[in-house]
Write a protein that holds these residues in place. Structure first.
Motif, mmCIF file in Angstrom:
data_model
loop_
_atom_site.group_PDB
_atom_site.id
_atom_site.type_symbol
_atom_site.label_atom_id
_atom_site.label_comp_id
_atom_site.label_asym_id
_atom_site.label_seq_id
_atom_site.Cartn_x
_atom_site.Cartn_y
_atom_site.Cartn_z
ATOM 1 N N ASN A 1 101.253 -50.122 67.538
ATOM 2 C CA ASN A 1 101.438 -50.438 68.954
ATOM 3 C C ASN A 1 102.901 -50.663 69.293
ATOM 4 N N ASN A 2 103.746 -50.755 68.257
ATOM 5 C CA ASN A 2 105.148 -51.091 68.522
ATOM 6 C C ASN A 2 105.944 -49.940 69.108
ATOM 7 N N PHE B 1 96.299 -62.699 62.306
ATOM 8 C CA PHE B 1 97.086 -61.652 61.660
ATOM 9 C C PHE B 1 97.529 -62.048 60.259
ATOM 10 N N ARG C 1 105.041 -55.765 74.540
ATOM 11 C CA ARG C 1 104.436 -55.860 73.221
ATOM 12 C C ARG C 1 104.539 -57.271 72.633
ATOM 13 N N LEU C 2 105.783 -57.821 72.585
ATOM 14 C CA LEU C 2 105.944 -59.133 71.960
ATOM 15 C C LEU C 2 105.204 -60.202 72.760
ATOM 16 N N LEU D 1 101.571 -60.101 71.960
ATOM 17 C CA LEU D 1 101.440 -60.409 70.537
ATOM 18 C C LEU D 1 101.554 -61.911 70.305
ATOM 19 N N LEU D 2 102.532 -62.513 70.969
ATOM 20 C CA LEU D 2 102.763 -63.946 70.800
ATOM 21 C C LEU D 2 101.620 -64.753 71.415
ATOM 22 N N ALA E 1 99.238 -56.288 59.026
ATOM 23 C CA ALA E 1 97.905 -56.792 59.371
ATOM 24 C C ALA E 1 97.253 -55.914 60.429
ATOM 25 N N GLU E 2 98.044 -55.514 61.421
ATOM 26 C CA GLU E 2 97.478 -54.672 62.475
ATOM 27 C C GLU E 2 97.087 -53.299 61.918
ATOM 28 N N ILE F 1 110.666 -63.118 65.135
ATOM 29 C CA ILE F 1 109.373 -62.763 65.730
ATOM 30 C C ILE F 1 108.261 -62.871 64.695
ATOM 31 N N PRO F 2 106.993 -62.931 65.103
ATOM 32 C CA PRO F 2 105.918 -63.035 64.114
ATOM 33 C C PRO F 2 105.755 -61.732 63.328
ATOM 34 N N ALA F 3 105.469 -61.888 62.030
ATOM 35 C CA ALA F 3 105.145 -60.720 61.209
ATOM 36 C C ALA F 3 103.756 -60.235 61.612
ATOM 37 N N HIS F 4 103.589 -58.931 61.779
ATOM 38 C CA HIS F 4 102.300 -58.471 62.303
ATOM 39 C C HIS F 4 101.929 -57.044 61.925
#
Lengths: 242, 870
Positions: A185-186, B477, B780-781, B784-785, A53-54, A47-50
Motif C-alpha cells: 500500500n506504500n 501488525f 498512508r501514514l 496506518l497510525l 506484517a502487511e 514511523i511504525p514498522a509495518h
C-alpha cells in the motif's frame, strides 16, 4: 470467503493484486517494497514498522484463493537499493514464512533490487536474481526494461484508478499483457484514468480491473475511463508547437 | 496597567536618560519622545516585563531598545561593561531583523561619536548568516543579538552558546500579535523559557504588538502565567487623526459579466490612484491575484504605448533577495505601486507609502487596521485605505468590515493551547544539549504561556513516542512478537526519569528541520542565472519547454527544466497564472455576526417598508456611493423575491437541483463564520452520508454551507428533519466522522508530523524515499497510525488543531442551543444568496460508500453510457 475473482486468459486475478495460474500452482505478485520503513528510517523518519506484517497478511489471503506451490515476485521485493540488515531479515522471514507452508519463493530482479540482483536475498547462498521467468507460455518480469516474448506479466508501474477522491489499485490487462498492481500500500500509483500511459500498452487495448475490498471489478477499456481533460492554455500551445 | 494617551509631563521623559543617549535623542527628535517611549522607558529600566501595544510608526523600536542601550552606556561609563550577551531581540521575519539592525545603527553611531568610542556591539543571526559569522558570533557574542525564533531554537541546541545565556537580562519580542495565535509563537514561548532557565536571573521581557485588546491573551503569551506583565497602550502622537477608510465597488448594477469587468475596472482605478499618490500598497489576499494585478498593470501600459509603470509584486514565493530589492526600492520611494498577498503586512518599515488598497475582504477588522497601518508611517501623516469589492457579497462584507474598523472593534487574540507537535520538537531540541530530568522539563514547559494547559499524560506520551516505546494495541501488525522494533529511528532514550538524544544523527536531523513553518513542495525558477522565486510542485510538474507562466509580475517562457529547477526567460506573449495553495482565513466571528445581522435587518426593512426604506437606511448608516448601495438593494430584492432573506439568528435551508439535474443541493444559511459553519456542515454531511450511503460534495463558506446529494438518494428535507440533522447529541463523534471522510484531518496530520519531526521535511541527503509520493503521510501514514497507535499524541494534536484552531465548535454549539428558527424552501434553482455567499467555492468530495460500492456504481454508469451509445 465471499471474494470475487476474475479470470484473464490462464490467470486468476485476486483482489489482493496477485495473478494465479491454477494449473501450474503459481501465484505472481509484484512490488512488495519490503523494508519501506527502514528506508524511511535511513532518511530520518520515525514511523511504525509495518511492511512485512502487511505483506504476510495479504499473501495469506492470496494463498486461500487457490493452492499455490510457488510464489513469483515480479521485481521490487525490497524498497532500498542498499538494503539494511533489517530489510534483508524481513525478506528472509518472508521466504521462511512461505517455506513453512511448502511454498517456493522465486524473486525476479526489479529496479529497486539492485543489490539483491548481485547477491540474492540470502547472502549465504548467493544466487543472483533472474530478470525473467517463463510460466505456461507467459514471460514474467519486472517491466522496467522491455520484455521479450509475446505474452507478459509485469509490475513496476503501480497502476491505480483514482475516482471521486478515492484510489483503488488495479490490474491493467490486454491481449497478451497483465500489469499487476503494487502489492504494497506504500506505493503511490500511476492513475490509469489521467496519467500518461506507457507506449507499450497501446497495442494491447488495455482494460482496467480494479481491486476494492474483497472484490475485483472489470471496468472495461481504459480509454473509456479517461475523460477528455480540459486542456490548459499551455497544453493547447504545446500542441500547436509540435 | 496604564494608558498614557497624551503626554502631559512638562519635563521631557528623555531627561531620565544617560547624558550622551539623551543628547543624541533630543538632537534627533526635537519634538520629544512619543507616548509609547515615555511610558515604556522607566518600566524597562526597572527590569519589569512590558507589553507595548501601539500602532505602527509610534516609535516602538526605540521604546524597547533605548532604555536597554541606556543601561549599557551607563555601565560603560562606570567601567563595568563586560563583553557579554545582554539582550536578545526576536522577530518572526528575517527582513525585520536587518531593518532593526539598520535602525539601531543611527543611535549607536550618534552616541558613539559623542563618546569617542563604540562600546556596544550588535549582531544579527538568521538562516542567511555565513558559517564564519556564526562562529564569530558564538566566540565573541554581541551585547545585543538580533535573531528569528528558528535561529534561536538552533542556538539553544548548541553547547557552544550555553554559557552565553547566563548574562542575558532582556528579551525583546516583536510582532507579538502575529506570533501569539500560532504554533510558531508556542515554539518561541518554550524556547524563551529554556533560555530563561540558563540565565543567572529571569530576564525581563519586552513585547511589541500592533493591534490587540486590553487584558488579552497576548500578555499571557509573552510572560506565561506566573510572571506579572505591565501593558502599555499608546497612540501615535497627541492629536493624531484616525485612519481614513473608504469602500468602493468594482461592479456596476449589471451583475451579468461581473468578474472580467471588475478586473478591468480594478486596473483602471489603480492607475488613477497611482497617479494621485506617491506610493500605493495593494493587499490582494492571494499570490495568484498579486501576480495578475502587476502583470495587468504592466500590460495595460504597454498596450497604450506608455513606459512600463513602476510596479512590483511581493509575496513569499518570490526569492528572498528579490523581495529585499523590492523592499528597499519601496523605502526609497522608487515604486509607484506594490501588490502583495500578505507578506508586507508585518513589520518592515516601508517608509513613504501614502495609500493602502485592499482588494477583497481582509477577514477581520484587526487585519484591516494592521494593513492600513502600512501607510502614513511618517510622523504626523494620516493613513488612508480603500477597500475594493468585486462582488455584491464582498461589498456587503466590506461595509461591515469598515464599520468595525472605524469603531476600533478589534478581535480578541487566541493563543494556541499546548500543541503536542511543538512539545516533541522542543524535547528533541533540549536533548541535543545533553541529559534532562523529565520532571524539570515538564515544569519548564508549563511555565510557557501557550503550554500552561499541557497535561502530564500528553507530555509523557510525547516522550514515549520520541523514545520509540509508545505501546500500540496488542498484536497490531506484529506477526512475530519481539522480532522487530515497533518504531524506526527513535529520537530519544528515556530511563529512570531522565531523557537524552539517542544518537548523533538526531542532532543533525534537528538542525536541518527546525521550525514550525510549513512549505508546500516547490520548484525554483531561475531567470538569466539568478533565482527569481518558486512554483508549487504540482503546477511546475506540468510545465514543459516553451510553456509560459507569470512570476514577479512578468510573463516568462520555460527554456530548460532540470531536476527541481526551471530556467526561464522573459516573453511578451500571454502566459498562465500559477496555482498556489493557501490557507484562506474566513471572516472573524464578530464580522460574520455583523454581516448576518446586516442582512437580517435589510430583509426586515424590505419586507415591512419596501426598497426605499432599505436604500435610506444603507445611505444613512454606511458611507457608500449611492450607485454601490443600489447593488446591495438589488441583491436583497432579488433574494426576497426568489426565496427569502434569513431572519435574525435563524436558519434558512434552500433545496434546489443542480444545473445538470443529477444531484440536489441543500444550502444552509446560518449566521455564523466559516469556522463555526464547518463543524455543523461536516457533522450534517456525516449524518446524510449514513442516511443515504452515498458520496456527497460539501462546500463551506462564511454564513453557510451546501451539501450536494445524488438525486438517486431521493433526499428529503422538512423543518423536523433539519432539526434532527443538527441535533447536538454525538455532534463531536459525527464531526470526527465527517472530517475523516474529507482530507482536512489527514492534511493537518501531515503538517503535525513534520513539526514533530516524525517525518522530516529535509531528510538525510541522498536518502529521500520517493516511492509513496508527496501525499504518503496524509494518505498512508495517517490511516496506518490510526490502526497501530490510536492514542498517538500526534493524532491527538491533529484533532486538537482542527477542533480548536481551525474550527469554532463552541460558537456552533451556542447557536444550536439558541434553538434557531428553521425555514425550508424548495426552489427550482439556486437562490441569489446561495450563488453570492456559498457556491462560488468548489465543493469537496466526501466518500461515504465503500470503495467497492463506488466502483460498482462507476461500472454501472459506464455500462449505461455504453448502451446509450449503441
Amino acid at each position: 470467503m465471499g471474494s470475487t475473482l476474475l479470470v484473464h486468459d490462464d490467470w486468476l486475478l485476486t483482489p489482493e493484486g496477485a495473478a494465479i495460474h491454477a494449473d501450474l500452482a503459481t501465484a505472481v505478485v509484484a512490488d512488495l517494497h519490503l523494508g519501506y520503513e527502514w528506508a524511511r528510517e535511513a532518511a530520518g523518519d520515525c514511523i511504525p514498522a509495518h511492511s512485512l506484517a502487511e505483506a504476510l497478511a495479504r499473501l495469506e489471503r492470496v494463498l486461500k484463493h487457490a493452492p499455490a506451490r510457488r510464489v513469483v515476485v515480479a521485481g521490487d521485493l525490497v524498497e532500498s537499493h542498499r538494503p539494511c540488515a533489517r530489510t534483508r531479515a524481513d525478506a528472509l522471514r518472508l521466504a521462511s514464512w512461505l517455506a513453512d507452508r511448502q511454498v517456493e519463493l522465486v524473486v525476479l530482479a526489479g529496479n529497486h533490487d539492485l543489490s539483491l540482483r548481485e547477491s540474492g536475498i540470502d547472502p549465504r547462498s548467493a544466487a543472483p536474481l533472474a530478470e525473467e521467468l517463463e510460466v505456461g507460455g507467459w514471460t514474467i518480469a519486472h517491466g522496467h526494461r522491455p520484455i521479450t516474448g509475446p505474452k507478459s506479466i509485469s509490475g513496476h508501474v503501480h497502476p491505480v484508478l483514482c475516482f471521486e477522491g478515492a484510489t483503488a489499485p488495479c490490474f491493467v490487462v490486454g491481449s497478451g499483457m497483465i500489469v499487476l498492481p503494487a502489492f504494497t500500500n506504500n506505493a503511490a500509483g500511476r492513475d490509469v484514468a489521467s496519467a500518461p500511459l506507457p507506449h507499450a500498452w497501446a497495442r494491447a487495448q488495455p482494460r482496467c480491473i480494479a481491486c476494492a475490498g474483497d472484490q475485483v471489478i472489470d471496468l472495461g477499456p481504459i480509454d473509456r475511463l479517461r475523460p477528455p481533460r480540459r486542456p490548459t492554455r499551455n497544453d493547447r500551445e504545446r500542441q500547436t508547437r509540435s | 496597567m496604564q494608558t498614557p494617551d497624551a503626554d502631559p509631563e512638562p519635563s521631557p521623559a528623555s531627561a531620565r536618560l544617560f547624558e550622551p543617549v539623551r543628547a543624541w535623542f533630543d538632537a534627533t527628535f526635537p519634538l520629544g519622545p512619543l507616548p509609547a517611549q515615555v511610558a515604556a522607558w522607566p518600566l524597562i529600566q526597572q527590569g519589569q516585563n512590558v507589553l507595548i501595544v501601539s500602532p505602527t510608526g509610534s516609535g516602538k523600536t526605540l521604546a524597547a531598545f533605548l532604555a536597554i542601550l541606556d543601561r549599557l552606556y551607563r555601565e560603560h561609563a562606570a567601567g563595568t561593561l563586560q563583553q557579554a550577551l545582554r539582550a536578545i531581540y526576536v522577530s518572526p521575519l528575517r527582513s525585520l531583523n536587518y531593518d532593526i539592525e539598520r535602525n539601531l545603527r543611527a543611535p549607536l553611531e550618534g552616541i558613539g561619536r559623542a563618546l569617542g568610542s563604540h562600546p556596544v556591539k550588535v549582531g544579527v543571526r538568521t538562516g542567511d548568516t555565513s558559517a564564519y559569522d556564526r562562529r564569530k558570533l558564538r566566540d565573541h557574542p554581541p551585547h545585543l543579538l538580533i535573531t528569528t525564533s528558528e535561529s534561536l531554537a538552533l542556538l539553544l541546541a548548541q553547547p557552544g552558546w550555553k554559557p552565553h545565556w547566563k548574562t542575558v537580562q532582556h528579551l525583546i519580542i516583536d510582532e507579538v500579535h502575529a506570533l501569539a495565535p500560532t504554533k510558531r509563537g508556542a515554539d518561541l514561548a518554550v524556547s524563551l523559557e529554556r533560555l530563561a532557565g540558563h540565565a543567572a536571573s529571569d530576564p525581563a521581557r519586552v513585547g511589541l504588538s500592533a493591534t490587540c485588546r486590553p487584558g488579552d491573551a497576548a500578555s499571557l503569551f509573552l510572560v506565561g502565567s506566573h510572571r506579572p506583565c505591565q501593558v502599555v497602550f499608546a497612540t501615535t502622537a497627541a492629536g493624531e487623526e484616525p485612519p481614513r477608510m473608504e469602500v468602493e465597488s468594482l461592479i456596476g448594477r449589471d451583475l451579468a459579466s461581473q468578474r472580467g469587468k471588475a478586473q478591468r475596472r480594478l486596473i483602471a482605478r489603480l492607475r488613477e490612484l497611482m497617479e494621485r499618490n506617491r506610493t500605493t500598497v495593494v493587499f490582494a489576499n492571494t499570490r495568484a491575484m498579486t501576480e495578475k494585478l502587476v502583470l495587468d498593470l504592466r500590460m495595460e501600459a504597454i498596450s497604450r504605448g506608455e513606459p512600463e509603470p513602476l510596479v512590483a509584486a511581493h509575496h513569499s514565493a518570490l526569492d528572498a533577495t528579490r523581495r529585499r530589492e523590492i523592499e528597499s526600492a519601496l523605502k526609497a520611494g522608487e515604486l509607484a505601486l506594490v501588490a502583495t498577498s500578505t507578506s508586507l503586512e508585518l513589520g518592515v518599515d516601508i517608509g513613504t507609502v501614502d495609500l493602502t488598497v485592499q482588494v477583497g475582504l481582509p477577514g477581520s477588522a484587526s487585519r484591516w487596521l494592521q494593513r492600513l497601518g502600512r501607510s502614513g508611517r511618517r510622523r504626523g501623516a494620516r493613513s488612508r485605505g480603500v477597500l475594493m469589492a468585486a462582488t455584491a457579497a464582498e461589498l456587503a462584507g466590506a461595509i461591515v468590515t469598515a464599520r468595525a474598523a472605524r469603531e476600533g472593534r478589534i478581535e480578541p487574540t487566541r493563543i494556541v493551547s499546548a500543541p503536542l507537535d511543538v512539545v516533541c520538537q522542543q524535547l528533541i531540541g533540549m536533548a541535543c544539549l545533553g541529559e534532562h530530568a523529565v520532571e524539570a522539563a515538564f515544569d519548564l514547559f508549563r511555565r510557557a504561556g501557550p503550554m500552561a494547559t499541557l497535561a502530564r499524560a500528553d507530555f509523557d506520551r510525547c516522550l514515549a513516542f520520541l523514545a520509540g516505546d509508545l505501546a500500540g494495541p496488542a498484536a497490531a501488525f506484529e506477526p512475530e512478537p519481539g522480532a522487530a522494533p515497533r518504531m524506526t529511528a527513535p529520537r530519544l532514550w528515556r530511563r529512570n526519569g531522565w531523557f537524552g538524544v539517542r544518537d548523533r544523527r538526531v542532532i543533525r536531523w534537528f538542525r536541518g528541520n527546525v521550525g514550525t513553518i510549513h512549505a508546500e513542495p516547490s520548484t525554483r525558477v531561475f531567470v538569466s542565472g539568478s533565482a527569481l522565486g518558486s512554483l508549487e510542485a504540482p503546477y511546475a510538474d506540468r510545465l514543459a519547454r516553451g510553456d509560459r507562466f507569470v512570476l514577479d509580475g512578468r510573463a516568462l517562457e520555460v527554456t530548460r527544466i532540470e531536476c527541481a529547477t526551471i530556467h526561464a526567460k522573459p516573453t511578451h506573449a500571454e502566459a498562465s497564472l500559477p496555482r498556489w495553495t493557501s490557507d484562506r482565513p474566513g471572516l472573524s466571528a464578530g464580522l460574520a455576526a455583523d454581516l448576518a445581522a446586516f442582512r437580517a435587518h435589510a430583509g426586515q426593512l424590505l419586507l415591512e417598508q419596501g426598497p426605499t426604506a432599505l436604500r435610506g437606511w444603507i445611505a444613512g448608516a454606511f458611507p457608500l456611493d449611492p450607485a454601490a448601495a443600489e447593488i446591495l438593494v438589488d441583491l436583497f430584492e432579488s433574494q426576497a423575491r426568489y426565496s427569502e432573506i434569513p431572519a435574525a439568528g435563524a436558519l434558512l435551508v434552500e433545496i434546489s437541483p443542480t444545473a445538470l439535474g443529477d444531484a440536489v443541493v441543500h444550502a444552509f444559511h446560518a449566521p455564523l463564520h466559516r469556522a463555526a459553519c464547518e463543524p455543523l456542515a461536516r457533522a450534517a454531511a456525516a449524518r446524510y452520508g449514513r442516511r443515504y450511503g452515498r458520496n456527497l460534495a460539501l462546500t463551506v463558506a462564511d454564513l453557510g454551507w451546501a451539501i450536494q446529494i445524488p438525486i438517486e438518494a431521493e433526499p428529503e428535507a422538512s423543518e423536523e428533519s433539519i432539526r434532527d440533522l443538527l441535533n447536538d447529541e454525538n455532534l463531536d463523534d459525527d464531526l470526527l466522522e465527517g472530517l475523516d471522510q474529507g482530507e482536512l484531518l489527514a492534511k493537518r496530520f501531515q503538517r503535525v508530523a513534520a513539526t514533530a519531526m516524525m517525518v522530516l521535511k529535509n531528510p538525510e541527503p541522498g536518502r529521500r524515499v520517493r516511492v509513496g509520493g508527496q501525499g504518503w503521510v496524509a494518505t498512508r501514514l495517517y490511516p496506518l497510525l490510526k490502526g497501530t497507535c490510536p492514542d498517538h499524541p500526534l493524532l491527538q494534536e491533529a484533532r486538537r488543531e482542527v477542533f480548536e484552531d481551525l474550527l469554532d465548535l463552541p460558537a456552533a454549539r451556542r447557536w444550536l442551543a439558541s434553538r434557531p428558527a428553521i425555514h425550508v424552501r424548495p426552489l427550482d434553482s439556486r437562490s441569489p444568496f446561495t450563488a453570492a455567499w456559498i457556491e462560488p467555492e468548489p465543493g469537496e468530495a466526501l466518500a461515504f460508500e465503500s470503495p467497492a460500492d463506488a466502483l460498482k456504481r462507476l461500472h454501472l454508469r459506464l455500462m449505461a453510457r455504453e448502451s446509450v451509445a449503441i
